[in-house]
Design an enzyme around this catalytic site. Structure first.
Site, PDB file in Angstrom:
ATOM      1  N   SER A 260      -1.055   4.883 -14.584  1.00  0.00           N
ATOM      2  CA  SER A 260      -1.943   4.752 -15.752  1.00  0.00           C
ATOM      3  C   SER A 260      -2.487   3.354 -16.013  1.00  0.00           C
ATOM      4  O   SER A 260      -3.190   3.157 -17.001  1.00  0.00           O
ATOM      5  CB  SER A 260      -1.267   5.279 -17.033  1.00  0.00           C
ATOM      6  OG  SER A 260      -1.173   6.680 -17.011  1.00  0.00           O
TER       7      SER A 260
ATOM      8  N   GLY B 240      -8.935   4.949  -6.762  1.00  0.00           N
ATOM      9  CA  GLY B 240      -7.657   4.252  -6.806  1.00  0.00           C
ATOM     10  C   GLY B 240      -6.607   4.865  -5.894  1.00  0.00           C
ATOM     11  O   GLY B 240      -6.885   5.251  -4.757  1.00  0.00           O
TER      12      GLY B 240
ATOM     13  N   ASP C 207       0.852  -1.184   0.000  1.00  0.00           N
ATOM     14  CA  ASP C 207       0.000   0.000   0.000  1.00  0.00           C
ATOM     15  C   ASP C 207       0.889   1.236   0.000  1.00  0.00           C
ATOM     16  O   ASP C 207       1.641   1.467   0.952  1.00  0.00           O
ATOM     17  CB  ASP C 207      -0.886  -0.035   1.248  1.00  0.00           C
ATOM     18  CG  ASP C 207      -1.907   1.073   1.297  1.00  0.00           C
ATOM     19  OD1 ASP C 207      -1.802   2.041   0.514  1.00  0.00           O
ATOM     20  OD2 ASP C 207      -2.812   0.975   2.144  1.00  0.00           O
ATOM     21  N   ILE C 208       0.816   2.032  -1.039  1.00  0.00           N
ATOM     22  CA  ILE C 208       1.711   3.177  -1.173  1.00  0.00           C
ATOM     23  C   ILE C 208       1.537   4.196  -0.044  1.00  0.00           C
ATOM     24  O   ILE C 208       2.500   4.857   0.333  1.00  0.00           O
ATOM     25  CB  ILE C 208       1.580   3.838  -2.563  1.00  0.00           C
ATOM     26  CG1 ILE C 208       2.800   4.722  -2.824  1.00  0.00           C
ATOM     27  CG2 ILE C 208       0.261   4.584  -2.695  1.00  0.00           C
ATOM     28  CD1 ILE C 208       3.058   5.028  -4.254  1.00  0.00           C
TER      29      ILE C 208
ATOM     30  N   ASP D 280      -5.100   7.734  -6.108  1.00  0.00           N
ATOM     31  CA  ASP D 280      -5.414   9.135  -5.834  1.00  0.00           C
ATOM     32  C   ASP D 280      -6.358   9.257  -4.634  1.00  0.00           C
ATOM     33  O   ASP D 280      -6.100  10.012  -3.691  1.00  0.00           O
ATOM     34  CB  ASP D 280      -6.024   9.763  -7.092  1.00  0.00           C
ATOM     35  CG  ASP D 280      -6.105  11.278  -7.052  1.00  0.00           C
ATOM     36  OD1 ASP D 280      -5.367  11.912  -6.269  1.00  0.00           O
ATOM     37  OD2 ASP D 280      -6.889  11.834  -7.830  1.00  0.00           O
TER      38      ASP D 280
ATOM     39  N   ASN E 196      -5.286  12.976 -11.470  1.00  0.00           N
ATOM     40  CA  ASN E 196      -5.920  13.411 -12.705  1.00  0.00           C
ATOM     41  C   ASN E 196      -5.467  14.842 -12.990  1.00  0.00           C
ATOM     42  O   ASN E 196      -4.902  15.509 -12.124  1.00  0.00           O
ATOM     43  CB  ASN E 196      -7.447  13.285 -12.630  1.00  0.00           C
ATOM     44  CG  ASN E 196      -8.038  14.102 -11.491  1.00  0.00           C
ATOM     45  OD1 ASN E 196      -7.845  15.311 -11.395  1.00  0.00           O
ATOM     46  ND2 ASN E 196      -8.774  13.424 -10.616  1.00  0.00           N
TER      47      ASN E 196
END
Length: 184
Positions: free
Chosen positions: A125, A38, A16-17, A40, A30
């Site tokens: 992406s 997601g 998990d970032i 973001d 975006n």
């Protein structure tokens, strides 16, 4: 999986970032920097409202595809968040490859300007933007490895990959990138 490129370390992990205690984490944003789903959404939820407040204040026009900007990290363990905008996949005919490479490169440049010794990337992406995973992994690892060879920083780049399928695609791409470089 780990690799050494010059004096730099490149590693792949599943996880998990938002839990990464690196100097910077990269947000798959975006172009409006408006929050989303997601990675973001997870970063904005985990970091709290200060991240969105800072993006609105400092970047009211958003961020173009292929570029990157920086904010504080709110309540996250990282020191800062680098917001980058990867391309939406449109069949590969609309500069997607160069825009994706630019998103990784610009993130590394912003990290350097912030004097970050470590940075954690997601797979840019490949979620809602539908970039083919194997292609995206090759572009990501080639771009980052080239940057590390040319600049010798940051000290550590970590790709934090969401699941085993993504990890395997990145592991294959890293092996291919390292093999290419040995052959030159």
């Amino acid at each position: 999986m780990q690799a050494t490129i010059g004096a730099c370390k490149l590693e792949l992990v599943t996880g998990d970032i938002i839990r990464q205690a690196t100097d910077a984490i990269v947000n798959a944003a975006n172009s409006r920097l408006a929050g989303g789903g997601g990675v973001d959404g997870a970063i904005h939820r985990g970091g709290g409202p200060s991240i969105m407040e800072e993006t609105r204040r400092h970047y009211p026009q958003g961020c173009p595809t292929g570029d990157a900007v920086v904010t504080g990290s709110g309540k996250l363990p990282a020191r800062c968040v680098i917001h980058t905008v990867g391309p939406v996949w449109e069949g590969g005919q609309n500069q997607e490859k160069s825009l994706l490479a630019s998103a990784y490169r610009r993130s590394l440049e912003v990290a350097g300007a912030q004097q970050c010794a470590s940075i954690a990337f997601p797979s840019l992406s490949t979620g809602a933007y539908a970039y083919p995973l194997q292609q995206a992994a090759r572009i990501a690892l080639h771009t980052v490895a080239t940057y590390l060879r040319l600049h010798g920083r940051p000290d550590m780049v970590r790709f934090v990959l969401f699941d085993d399928r993504t990890y395997e695609a990145y592991a294959d791409a890293l092996a291919a990138t390292l093999s290419e470089n040995r052959c030159r």
